[in-house]
Write a protein that holds these residues in place. Structure first.
Motif, mmCIF file in Angstrom:
data_model
loop_
_atom_site.group_PDB
_atom_site.id
_atom_site.type_symbol
_atom_site.label_atom_id
_atom_site.label_comp_id
_atom_site.label_asym_id
_atom_site.label_seq_id
_atom_site.Cartn_x
_atom_site.Cartn_y
_atom_site.Cartn_z
ATOM 1 N N GLU A 1 91.585 32.979 15.099
ATOM 2 C CA GLU A 1 91.632 34.413 15.407
ATOM 3 C C GLU A 1 90.625 34.815 16.479
ATOM 4 O O GLU A 1 90.599 35.972 16.902
ATOM 5 N N LEU B 1 89.401 38.468 6.599
ATOM 6 C CA LEU B 1 89.428 38.659 8.044
ATOM 7 C C LEU B 1 90.343 39.822 8.440
ATOM 8 O O LEU B 1 91.229 40.202 7.693
ATOM 9 N N GLN C 1 80.432 32.583 20.574
ATOM 10 C CA GLN C 1 81.402 33.273 19.739
ATOM 11 C C GLN C 1 81.499 34.772 20.035
ATOM 12 O O GLN C 1 82.384 35.450 19.518
ATOM 13 N N ARG D 1 87.489 35.315 16.283
ATOM 14 C CA ARG D 1 86.455 36.262 15.849
ATOM 15 C C ARG D 1 85.776 35.683 14.615
ATOM 16 O O ARG D 1 86.409 35.042 13.776
ATOM 17 N N TRP D 2 84.494 35.911 14.554
ATOM 18 C CA TRP D 2 83.667 35.253 13.541
ATOM 19 C C TRP D 2 82.932 36.269 12.667
ATOM 20 O O TRP D 2 81.898 35.963 12.089
ATOM 21 N N GLU D 3 83.469 37.469 12.551
ATOM 22 C CA GLU D 3 82.918 38.474 11.641
ATOM 23 C C GLU D 3 84.039 38.944 10.722
ATOM 24 O O GLU D 3 85.201 38.987 11.118
ATOM 25 N N PHE D 4 83.676 39.335 9.502
ATOM 26 C CA PHE D 4 84.673 39.612 8.477
ATOM 27 C C PHE D 4 84.000 40.362 7.329
ATOM 28 O O PHE D 4 82.763 40.516 7.302
ATOM 29 N N CYS E 1 88.565 31.409 11.711
ATOM 30 C CA CYS E 1 87.802 32.166 12.708
ATOM 31 C C CYS E 1 88.122 31.675 14.116
ATOM 32 O O CYS E 1 88.280 32.478 15.049
#
Length: 326
Positions: free
Chosen positions: A298, A326, A190, A300-303, A295
């Protein structure tokens, strides 16, 4: 290795972790927050920078008296006593305006999204930071480690490690034990890394499995440990400690079931070591399906992660509606 030999190895490892992964005294002898101390103003400020699309996703299910046990956990105490026409009952006559109210009874621990506070589990008579279990009782609840201490909420960077996605499936096999190498591989896949003060969310697909297949039990008359679900292997515990995770959430109860050890004392090692030794707050039974899809879409796996537990003095848990932005 025989089952008995495996159990002895696991038990020895869990007992070692209760000491080597301990955060007792790290933030002072009277500390009540444990790993929530890691969510500093600077951590919150950086977390806000993760909002890009502005998409907000709830990580909980409805608390519905008509469907009180969506995860079939056996905990069904979600009740609403509605009071229609409050003013009419108070005055004994009709009024131009009136109101509807209710009294609500629920058990936060159980089948819906909730926060496990540090007063939930104790080991050998002691809670996190050495507070005695004997001081808590049915009248005052948790004497030292109430969820009401989390007055600033849990507002920080969230990271989703999609273990189901790592294996290319909507949900893991029910008894799959997630090992630390899978967490590390998910990070690599990821392009994200868990760091100090983060909320770590583990997506195994348990919510999707329950919706698709329904519950699975080991026995005909299941007890609280008879469910079959994917969860974390004990090898993940040093990872959580070394990365200084502030809180962790899962789409189950974190511990793989059936238990890895045929000894009731060691049936929930993730809960026991996290809550008692590390002071790591846990969020059980989240619904991470929609977040995992967003996720992935998009890439991306941080929020920004937000969860505001109730300020209920003496309570060991709180119902939650965590939201990822997000």
């Amino acid at each position: 290795m025989t089952t008995a030999e495996r159990d002895r190895v696991h038990i020895a490892q869990i007992e070692e972790y209760l000491t080597t992964l301990s955060n007792w005294g790290r933030w002072g002898e009277d500390d009540r927050l444990g790993t929530l101390n890691l969510i500093t103003p600077e951590v919150r400020r950086r977390a806000a920078a993760n909002v890009r699309s502005g998409t907000a996703i709830s990580l909980a299910r409805n608390l519905d008296p008509l469907r009180p046990d969506p995860l079939h956990s056996g905990v069904t105490n979600v009740q609403r006593d509605s009071k229609v026409g409050e003013v009419r009952h108070l005055l004994g006559k009709e009024a131009r305006w009136d109101a509807v109210g209710e009294e609500i009874t629920l058990s936060p621990h159980g089948g819906n999204a909730h926060l496990d506070g540090l007063g939930h589990y104790y080991w050998d008579g002691l809670f996190y930071n050495g507070f005695p279990a004997s001081a808590s009782n049915n009248t005052i609840g948790s004497a030292h480690l109430s969820v009401s201490h989390a007055t600033e909420g849990i507002i920080t960077r969230g990271v989703l490690l999609d273990i189901a996605g790592l294996h290319g499936v909507p949900y893991l096999e029910r008894c799959h034990a997630v090992h630390v190498d899978e967490l590390l591989e998910a990070e690599r896949r990821q392009g994200v890394q868990v760091r100090s003060g983060d909320v770590l969310l583990i997506h195994t697909g348990n919510a999707a499995a329950l919706e698709t297949l329904g519950p699975v039990y080991r026995t005909a008359n299941p007890g609280p440990l008879d469910g079959v679900q994917a969860g974390l292997d004990i090898s993940c515990l040093p990872f959580l400690h070394d990365r200084d995770v502030a809180a962790m959430g899962a789409d189950g109860t974190h511990d793989v079931q059936p238990a890895q050890v045929d000894d009731f004392d060691f049936a929930r090692p993730i809960h026991a070591v996290s809550l008692v030794a590390m002071g790591l707050w846990l969020m059980d039974n989240l619904d991470l399906t929609a977040l995992a899809r967003a996720c992935e879409a998009e890439k991306r796996w941080e929020f920004l992660f937000t969860a505001l537990p109730w300020r209920f003095v003496g309570a060991t848990s709180s119902p939650l509606n965590p939201v990822a932005v997000l």
